[in-house]
Design an enzyme around this catalytic site. Structure first.
Site, short mmCIF file in Angstrom:
data_model
loop_
_atom_site.label_atom_id
_atom_site.label_comp_id
_atom_site.label_asym_id
_atom_site.label_seq_id
_atom_site.Cartn_x
_atom_site.Cartn_y
_atom_site.Cartn_z
NE ARG A 145 5.85 -49.71 -37.23
CZ ARG A 145 5.22 -49.36 -36.19
NH1 ARG A 145 4.62 -50.16 -35.39
NH2 ARG A 145 5.13 -47.77 -35.94
CD GLU A 146 -0.33 -53.37 -36.53
OE1 GLU A 146 -0.65 -53.48 -35.23
OE2 GLU A 146 -0.50 -52.33 -37.05
#
Length: 464
Positions: free
Chosen positions: A317-318
């Site tokens: 996600r990052e």
């Protein structure tokens, strides 16, 4: 007691003479108050997510290098973005289970490229067609070439349980009086195709799209013998979800000339890309790896006491596993740490995956200690940690104080998240209890939901 008796008595009397629906609505729950299997579009929007049953195969839904992919998946993602809903994927291996889940409220939609069939019309309502498929017999080129159905005399054909393949073969068998055996299996079509390739079985059946995709990376497959001519395929919704069916059909009409053909070409006609995605060790179809950093992620997860796939979901996600990723705000590395956090947790080179992961893990451990006493239950606490990682623990702590003030359960993320989402409202961020001020808290709430959604996919498709 008297009031309840009066309502029941009134209902019984009026039911003898007929009664308007508006009267009944006063005494019985609305659909929004009923169990999830009554939900139509309005209830689904109140929930915030569309729950969908999908297949894990080379065309429907799978993970490649940490990323969710698939023909059905990409269409569903576009649909839910248009509806401003989250997408909650449920991977089901048995088609009959998908029907059960649909009608018990476990899912709102089945997106499994289902052929239109009279029996299936009894289980739900089909969307507008998404295309057509043929059913083909799949065998090895080492097996005798089929020139007529009589060539299958005495053979056994293995078919996936719950598909219409068995009924198709039964009709052929009975009409032509050919003696072959049909054996149902819980295994997926692609697993059965692999068994054909390894010569564990001689014949199976698959839709032509799946057969063609597999023929691009398995040498020696014979998929030329058709079992049925082209039939329409689509998605299935509950019979009591007409609003959902309407928006799905509208979406199909708007995308049938552009997006859907593009995705069809991507997954069914581009054999080279299909081969690499389906045979890579970083694909859930062929291997059990999410990224090249799995070993580092597992090491960090052990320090945290987390499932390593949860930490992998956060990294995905990052940064999408890009060590050189830099955000518009200046966050860097695999775990997208801000400069002040990099310095505080001893990361000198944010582009070094080892340093970035270890620094991120140290920060996550700090957040874990911060929330430990207030949220002792570990699964709930993880949600507070993820939100704090995204927006800062000061903003999440503000939401926790607001939840306490208004009598909500401060140990439950769902209730605290409501107040975090309200931190863009002056009525709440100007409250004297609030120390960190305005925040777009709804973005952090969505962030947590997105990570947990990826985690659920990883859990379903990647072994611990």
């Amino acid at each position: 007691m008297y009031k309840a008796f009066r309502i029941i008595s009134t209902f019984l009397i009026l039911s003898l003479f007929g009664v308007q629906c508006t009267f009944l609505e006063k005494y019985f729950p609305s659909p929004e108050d009923e169990p999830s299997y009554f939900l139509d579009l309005k209830g689904i929007k109140n929930r915030g997510t569309l729950r969908v049953a999908v297949d894990n195969n080379s065309t429907g839904y799978y993970i490649y290098r940490g990323r969710m992919m698939g023909y059905e998946y990409e269409m569903l993602r576009d649909l839910t973005e248009e509806l401003e809903l989250g997408l909650e994927i449920k991977v089901l291996t048995e088609i009959d289970e998908a029907f059960d889940q649909l009608n018990s409220g476990g899912v709102d939609l089945i997106a499994m490229n289902l052929e239109f069939d009279s029996l299936r019309f009894q289980k739900g309502n089909f969307s507008k067609p998404l295309g057509t498929i043929n059913t083909v017999l799949v065998g090895s080129t080492n097996s005798p070439r089929i020139q007529s159905w009589e060539d299958l005399e005495g053979d056994t054909i293995y078919v996936r349980k719950g598909t219409i393949y068995k009924s198709q073969l039964c009709k052929i068998k009975d009409s032509l009086n050919v003696n072959f055996t049909i054996e149902e299996s819980k295994l997926h079509e692609e697993t059965l195709i692999e068994k054909v390739v390894s010569e564990e079985i001689r014949w199976t059946v698959a839709d032509q799209n799946i057969a063609r995709a597999n023929a691009t990376y398995f040498d020696g497959l014979n998929i030329s013998w058709k079992i049925s001519e082209a039939k329409e395929v689509g998605w299935l919704v509950r019979k009591n979800s007409p609003q959902l069916l309407q928006v799905v059909n509208t979406w199909i009409e708007e995308n049938e000339k552009k997006l859907i053909p593009i995705l069809y070409s991507k997954y069914f006609l581009n054999s080279k890309n299909s081969y690499y995605r389906s045979t890579s060790p970083f694909s859930s179809l062929a291997g059990n790896r999410i990224s090249v950093f799995d070993d580092l992620i597992k090491e960090g997860a052990r320090e945290l006491g987390w499932d390593w796939r949860l930490l992998a979901s956060l990294v995905y996600r990052e940064s999408r596993f890009d060590t050189a990723a830099t955000s518009y705000a200046g966050a860097q590395g695999l775990l997208q740490l801000m400069p002040v956090t990099l310095e505080r947790f001893g990361v000198e080179n944010p582009n070094d995956p080892i340093e970035s992961l270890r620094g991120g893990v140290r920060y996550l451990r700090y957040l874990d200690k911060f929330w430990l006493e207030r949220v002792p239950e570990v699964n709930e606490r993880i949600k507070f940690i993820l939100a704090s990682y995204n927006i800062g623990h000061g903003h999440v702590e503000d939401a926790w104080r607001l939840a306490l003030k208004y009598g909500a359960n401060t140990q439950t993320w769902e209730e605290v998240a409501e107040y975090l989402a309200l931190k863009s409202d002056p009525e709440y961020y100007l409250d004297p209890l609030v120390r960190s001020g305005f925040a777009k808290g709804h973005l952090a709430v969505n962030y947590v939901r997105d990570i947990l959604s990826v985690f659920e996919s990883y859990k379903a498709l990647v072994e611990p």
